[in-house]
Design a protein around this motif. Sequence first.
Motif, PDB file in Angstrom:
ATOM      1  N   PHE A 141       0.839  -1.209   0.000  1.00 43.95           N
ATOM      2  CA  PHE A 141       0.000   0.000   0.000  1.00 43.95           C
ATOM      3  C   PHE A 141       0.874   1.259   0.000  1.00 43.95           C
ATOM      4  CE2 PHE A 141      -3.575  -2.391   2.469  1.00 43.95           C
ATOM      5  CZ  PHE A 141      -3.743  -3.231   1.364  1.00 43.95           C
ATOM      6  N   ALA A 155       2.505   1.632  -3.359  1.00 43.32           N
ATOM      7  CA  ALA A 155       1.511   1.951  -4.389  1.00 43.32           C
ATOM      8  C   ALA A 155       1.074   3.418  -4.315  1.00 43.32           C
ATOM      9  CB  ALA A 155       0.313   1.019  -4.254  1.00 43.32           C
ATOM     10  N   TRP A 156       0.793   3.886  -3.118  1.00 38.43           N
ATOM     11  CA  TRP A 156       0.309   5.271  -2.970  1.00 38.43           C
ATOM     12  C   TRP A 156       1.458   6.282  -2.994  1.00 38.43           C
ATOM     13  CZ3 TRP A 156      -4.496   7.174  -3.587  1.00 38.43           C
ATOM     14  CH2 TRP A 156      -5.531   6.231  -3.641  1.00 38.43           C
ATOM     15  N   ILE A 212      -9.804  -3.594   1.339  1.00 38.57           N
ATOM     16  CA  ILE A 212      -8.679  -2.690   1.626  1.00 38.57           C
ATOM     17  C   ILE A 212      -7.619  -2.816   0.539  1.00 38.57           C
ATOM     18  CG2 ILE A 212      -6.903  -2.070   3.343  1.00 38.57           C
ATOM     19  CD1 ILE A 212      -8.774  -3.411   5.464  1.00 38.57           C
ATOM     20  N   PHE A 213      -7.400  -4.063   0.097  1.00 34.40           N
ATOM     21  CA  PHE A 213      -6.423  -4.322  -0.971  1.00 34.40           C
ATOM     22  C   PHE A 213      -6.858  -3.636  -2.275  1.00 34.40           C
ATOM     23  CE2 PHE A 213      -4.625  -6.995  -4.380  1.00 34.40           C
ATOM     24  CZ  PHE A 213      -3.294  -7.022  -4.000  1.00 34.40           C
ATOM     25  N   ILE A 247      -8.582  -0.912  -2.583  1.00 36.19           N
ATOM     26  CA  ILE A 247      -8.328   0.533  -2.485  1.00 36.19           C
ATOM     27  C   ILE A 247      -6.831   0.814  -2.352  1.00 36.19           C
ATOM     28  CG2 ILE A 247      -8.661   2.567  -0.998  1.00 36.19           C
ATOM     29  CD1 ILE A 247     -11.427   1.366  -0.273  1.00 36.19           C
ATOM     30  N   GLY A 248      -6.184   0.024  -1.508  1.00 30.49           N
ATOM     31  CA  GLY A 248      -4.788   0.308  -1.181  1.00 30.49           C
ATOM     32  C   GLY A 248      -3.792  -0.064  -2.270  1.00 30.49           C
ATOM     33  N   PHE A 249      -4.134  -1.065  -3.083  1.00 27.52           N
ATOM     34  CA  PHE A 249      -3.160  -1.528  -4.068  1.00 27.52           C
ATOM     35  C   PHE A 249      -3.690  -1.527  -5.510  1.00 27.52           C
ATOM     36  CE2 PHE A 249      -0.624  -4.924  -6.185  1.00 27.52           C
ATOM     37  CZ  PHE A 249       0.597  -4.253  -6.155  1.00 27.52           C
TER      38      PHE A 249
END
Lengths: 332, 64
Positions: free
Chosen positions: A231, A234-235, B15-16, B18-20
């Motif tokens: 995460f 990625a962000w 969550i994955f 959105i997060g990845f």
Amino acid sequence: MGLRQVADGPIGDEYLLARDGVGVETLAPETDRSAIPLTGPDGLDRHTRRDLRKQELAVAREYMGGAMWPYVVAAWGGFALWVSLFPLTMLDIVPLPIAFVISCVLATGGYVTSHEAMHSNIAQKGSKRRWVNEWVGQVSTIPIVFPFSMARLMHLEHHYHCNDPEKDPDYTDEAPNALMAWYKTWYNRQPGVDGSIHAYKRILNEMGTPEAARSLKETMVLQLVFMAVLFTMAWSGYAIEAALVWWLPRHIGLSYIRFYLSWAPHHPRAGRTGRYENTYVFKSRLGHVLSMCMETHIVHHLYPNIPNHRTRAAYMALKPILDQRGVDITKL
Amino acid sequence: MEAAVKQLFRWMPFIFGIGFIAPLVAQSLAYWDIEAPFGLSRIYFGLLIGAPWGLYAVWRGRWI
């Protein structure tokens, strides 16, 4: 380094606290029973079996141990290389396609080095260099997000209950053919499917031992770290790097490992729980090395102290004895 | 604590998503110099794919 004792069963009983409150000592006779049965379908009398067993042990001993430092170098060097791929790709020093291929190889090959550590083949418990064994195991399976504690417990369960549909943690890999086996390696990782690591978590919960609890905790931590890294990268604008250095190589590695280390040498599993029938000799289209020496996986199940790279030579030496034991040796 | 962790892992596919998946979609579009459809920004488009896909995986227990 090296081996201080000779054993022909899974090494590391101390880690195995079986499910349903069944202790290792309770399981041992089951293993022995299939090793030297008083009567058996092979048509051999008791004395012949005993004689063959002695010959088998004498040959197997010649292949146990040996130089294990290449596994240590491969594990630690491979892990260092894998970690370095993150900054090297983020800084455009290493092209992503090359990093992707390297990461796939390291993710897959890491299981082999970890596997030697699971059986304490690098250094036995109590030895001066035991920490080397443990750290080879710890770092090797990080790329596939599979903690060593879980890997070791589940792998020893697999050895003790090989092909038992209820107790073998790898039984969920069974599939009717190779194509379905590849599909299942992916299917079993789906969030709601009781296969692969999900089955392992369930089994560890059932075991309910301190070792199992620690393993579950380490699994949770590693999975959360994995997600946090993905995460964050990625962000921060490095989603493609994260995908090609960790996320996708992990999936490819897990599928490859599941296919070659679990399905190929044990299919078909149903009803094949005996010492000489739970693992098959097969000829891999990719050859011995690319199939991670699994063509002669039967040698590993008979003698886990024989390192992976020596199983082929050991098999060739054991071939006449295995033939008499009823093992199908026609493939190799 | 245990219940919170269980819930976290239950919702992990969402969550994955959105997060990845969302930033991966956005950055993949940018890599190949493709604009998001309907005048959306690439990251909104990524979220439109990642979030529902993650929810689907939570609901069905499968990504596909």
